[in-house]
Design an enzyme around this catalytic site. Structure first.
Site, PDB file in Angstrom:
ATOM      1  N   SER A  13       0.841  -1.192   0.000  1.00 19.36           N
ATOM      2  CA  SER A  13       0.000   0.000   0.000  1.00 19.36           C
ATOM      3  C   SER A  13       0.876   1.243   0.000  1.00 19.36           C
ATOM      4  CB  SER A  13      -0.880   0.007   1.252  1.00 19.36           C
ATOM      5  OG  SER A  13      -1.524   1.242   1.427  1.00 19.36           O
ATOM      6  N   TYR A  26      -2.166  -1.269  10.157  1.00 24.41           N
ATOM      7  CA  TYR A  26      -2.238  -1.441   8.708  1.00 24.41           C
ATOM      8  C   TYR A  26      -0.921  -0.998   8.058  1.00 24.41           C
ATOM      9  CZ  TYR A  26      -3.728  -0.737   3.877  1.00 24.41           C
ATOM     10  OH  TYR A  26      -3.828  -0.772   2.509  1.00 24.41           O
TER      11      TYR A  26
END
Length: 129
Positions: A13, A26
């Protein structure tokens, strides 16, 4: 390896490249994928296996549209306003699933034979800011 080499494409990401608060778990998990990518590249380069990672930004998947909405359907107000503000700041920030698929196809092909151990940002330039 038995076939003479290949390509591994990991999904990370843009958050791994710039950090993301308050999404610490995350961000750290996606950062770990980048470390894994580099480690696997070092381990398998001798076997003609290339290992890269795609660092995707906001992609209009079902999960994203259910949270933030689309042009014709608003998501939760606070999230929607945040998304609108970011879209103005980063005009290429929102992508389609096909954008990521095309990068993966390139990384899987022989056309990318010189790319290995890399983290490819696909976040509309957001990680550059």
């Amino acid at each position: 390896i038995k076939a003479g080499g290949g390509a591994v494409i990991n999904m990370s990401s843009g958050a791994a490249l710039r950090g993301s608060s308050p999404a610490h778990i995350y961000t750290s998990a996606k950062g770990a994928i980048l470390s894994l990518t580099r480690s696997l590249d070092v381990a398998y380069a001798k076997d003609n296996v290339r290992v890269n990672a795609i660092c995707a930004g906001r992609i209009l998947t079902e999960r994203i549209t259910s949270r933030y909405g689309t042009a014709d359907r608003a998501g939760p107000v606070a999230d929607r306003q945040d998304a609108i503000g970011r879209a103005k700041e980063y005009p290429f920030w929102v992508g389609q699933p096909e954008d990521i698929a095309n990068i993966a196809l390139f990384l899987a092909s022989d056309e990318s034979r010189m790319i290995t151990g890399a983290s490819i940002p696909a976040d509309g330039g957001r990680s550059a800011y």
